[in-house]
Scaffold this active site. Structure first.
Site, PDB file in Angstrom:
ATOM      1  N   PRO A  16       0.812  -1.232   0.000  1.00 49.49           N
ATOM      2  CG  PRO A  16      -0.618  -1.466   1.832  1.00 49.49           C
ATOM      3  CD  PRO A  16       0.585  -2.067   1.176  1.00 49.49           C
ATOM      4  N   GLY A  17       2.007   1.254   0.666  1.00 49.24           N
ATOM      5  CA  GLY A  17       2.865   2.441   0.694  1.00 49.24           C
ATOM      6  C   GLY A  17       3.401   2.771  -0.687  1.00 49.24           C
ATOM      7  CG  ASP A  74      12.130  -5.870  -6.622  1.00 50.92           C
ATOM      8  OD1 ASP A  74      11.173  -6.421  -6.041  1.00 50.92           O
ATOM      9  OD2 ASP A  74      13.318  -6.103  -6.321  1.00 50.92           O
ATOM     10  CG  PHE A 160       6.207   2.459   2.610  1.00 53.54           C
ATOM     11  CD1 PHE A 160       6.127   3.598   1.822  1.00 53.54           C
ATOM     12  CD2 PHE A 160       6.901   1.369   2.113  1.00 53.54           C
ATOM     13  CE1 PHE A 160       6.720   3.651   0.565  1.00 53.54           C
ATOM     14  CE2 PHE A 160       7.499   1.402   0.842  1.00 53.54           C
ATOM     15  CZ  PHE A 160       7.410   2.557   0.080  1.00 53.54           C
ATOM     16  NE  ARG A 196       8.602   3.098  -5.009  1.00 51.60           N
ATOM     17  CZ  ARG A 196       9.028   2.987  -3.744  1.00 51.60           C
ATOM     18  NH1 ARG A 196       8.888   3.973  -2.887  1.00 51.60           N
ATOM     19  NH2 ARG A 196       9.595   1.869  -3.339  1.00 51.60           N
TER      20      ARG A 196
HETATM   21  P1  ITT Z   1       5.362  -5.630  -4.197  1.00 49.56           P
HETATM   22  O1  ITT Z   1       6.392  -6.666  -4.574  1.00 49.56           O
HETATM   23  O2  ITT Z   1       3.963  -6.113  -4.214  1.00 49.56           O
HETATM   24  O3  ITT Z   1       5.550  -4.342  -4.958  1.00 49.56           O
HETATM   25  P2  ITT Z   1       6.874  -5.578  -1.729  1.00 49.56           P
HETATM   26  O4  ITT Z   1       6.729  -4.819  -0.456  1.00 49.56           O
HETATM   27  O5  ITT Z   1       7.047  -7.067  -1.628  1.00 49.56           O
HETATM   28  O6  ITT Z   1       5.622  -5.213  -2.657  1.00 49.56           O
HETATM   29  P3  ITT Z   1       9.560  -5.390  -2.765  1.00 49.56           P
HETATM   30  O7  ITT Z   1       9.691  -6.844  -3.004  1.00 49.56           O
HETATM   31  O8  ITT Z   1      10.093  -4.452  -3.816  1.00 49.56           O
HETATM   32  O9  ITT Z   1       8.054  -4.958  -2.555  1.00 49.56           O
HETATM   33  O10 ITT Z   1      10.214  -5.066  -1.364  1.00 49.56           O
HETATM   34  C1  ITT Z   1      10.806  -3.844  -1.118  1.00 49.56           C
HETATM   35  C2  ITT Z   1      10.807  -3.550   0.382  1.00 49.56           C
HETATM   36  O11 ITT Z   1      11.790  -2.531   0.614  1.00 49.56           O
HETATM   37  C3  ITT Z   1       9.467  -2.989   0.781  1.00 49.56           C
HETATM   38  O12 ITT Z   1       8.660  -3.955   1.398  1.00 49.56           O
HETATM   39  C4  ITT Z   1       9.830  -1.846   1.721  1.00 49.56           C
HETATM   40  O13 ITT Z   1       9.736  -2.211   3.035  1.00 49.56           O
HETATM   41  C5  ITT Z   1      11.266  -1.508   1.399  1.00 49.56           C
HETATM   42  N1  ITT Z   1      11.215  -0.247   0.681  1.00 49.56           N
HETATM   43  C6  ITT Z   1      11.212  -0.064  -0.669  1.00 49.56           C
HETATM   44  N2  ITT Z   1      11.040   1.228  -0.967  1.00 49.56           N
HETATM   45  C7  ITT Z   1      10.948   1.870   0.213  1.00 49.56           C
HETATM   46  C8  ITT Z   1      10.739   3.215   0.570  1.00 49.56           C
HETATM   47  O14 ITT Z   1      10.562   4.154  -0.343  1.00 49.56           O
HETATM   48  N3  ITT Z   1      10.691   3.510   1.858  1.00 49.56           N
HETATM   49  C9  ITT Z   1      10.826   2.571   2.794  1.00 49.56           C
HETATM   50  N4  ITT Z   1      11.000   1.283   2.563  1.00 49.56           N
HETATM   51  C10 ITT Z   1      11.060   0.923   1.264  1.00 49.56           C
END
Ligand code: ITT
EC number: 3.6.1.66
Length: 211
Positions: A16-17, A74, A160, A196
């Site tokens: 969701p974040g 990702d 998040f 991002r």
């Molecule tokens: P989707 O695969 O469904 O997109 P996910 O949470 O599993 O969701 P990822 O495999 O890319 O996504 O995991 C990346 C993790 O890294 C994510 O769960 C976040 O906790 C962390 N992360 C990525 N971008 C972030 C951000 O901008 N701020 C804080 N944490 C971030």
């Protein structure tokens, strides 16, 4: 040849974040976006060895299932003193309950074990690999990073994941203490602050009409 995004786009994330940020980034470009959750799409297994290939796995799976262009991110945090961990396993470190308070505490414990107390020993960067996949297998891919240091205790309740622990270079507040608009850092605030937003700027250059 790069391909422009037109019509409806699936945002292929179940986080969701991320979804909120990806929607905000797309909003000025007038793209009609629908999330993977709204379409009831499943989550493919992320079997890639790097951010780029995992982004492609997610975008391709959604594009095939929805028969629409699909946009995936990702991402993760790469901690230098931990030899790059958690990296592509950043989501997994939070476990099945997605407990990022525990994941941040785990990073801090490992940093302390290594005696990483001063900011120069606590450097880290976020990475975002973005991929847009079309049902005919065309792909567009970009990647960017945001550099900073890890603070303890975590600060702020915005954002998040690992945001409250991450102090971006040149700033006095963590991502957890910033609004999403500040975290994006896009014009008129800047040219992109978060991983991002920086990756999205690259994507917009090749796939979106100027805003
Ligand atoms: P989707 O695969 O469904 O997109 P996910 O949470 O599993 O969701 P990822 O495999 O890319 O996504 O995991 C990346 C993790 O890294 C994510 O769960 C976040 O906790 C962390 N992360 C990525 N971008 C972030 C951000 O901008 N701020 C804080 N944490 C971030």
């Amino acid at each position: 040849m790069h391909r422009r995004i037109t019509g409806k786009l699936v945002i292929a994330t179940h986080n969701p974040g991320k979804l909120a940020e990806m929607k905000e980034l797309l909003a000025p470009h007038g793209i009609e976006a629908v999330s993977a959750g709204e379409l009831g799409l499943g989550e493919p297994e992320e079997t890639g060895n790097d951010f780029r290939s995992n982004a492609a796995i997610k975008a391709i799976a959604a594009a095939q299932a929805a028969r629409l262009p699909a946009f995936a991110d990702d991402s993760g945090i790469v901690v230098d003193a931990l030899d790059g961990a958690p990296g592509i396993y950043s989501a997994r470190w939070a476990g099945p309950t997605k407990d990022f308070t525990a994941a941040m505490a785990q990073i801090e414990r490992l940093l302390q074990e290594r005696g990483a107390a001063t900011p120069d020993r606590r450097t880290a960067h976020f990475v975002s690999a973005l991929c847009v996949a079309w049902p005919d297998d065309h792909l567009e891919q970009v990647e960017a990073r945001a550099d900073g240091t890890l603070v303890w205790p975590p600060r702020g309740t915005a954002g998040f994941g690992y945001d409250p622990m991450f102090l971006p270079d040149g700033h006095a507040r963590t991502f957890g203490e910033m609004t999403s608009i500040e975290k994006h850092g896009l014009p008129p605030l800047g040219l992109g602050l978060s991983h991002r937003a920086r990756a999205f700027v690259k994507l917009a250059e090749i796939c979106l009409e100027p805003r």
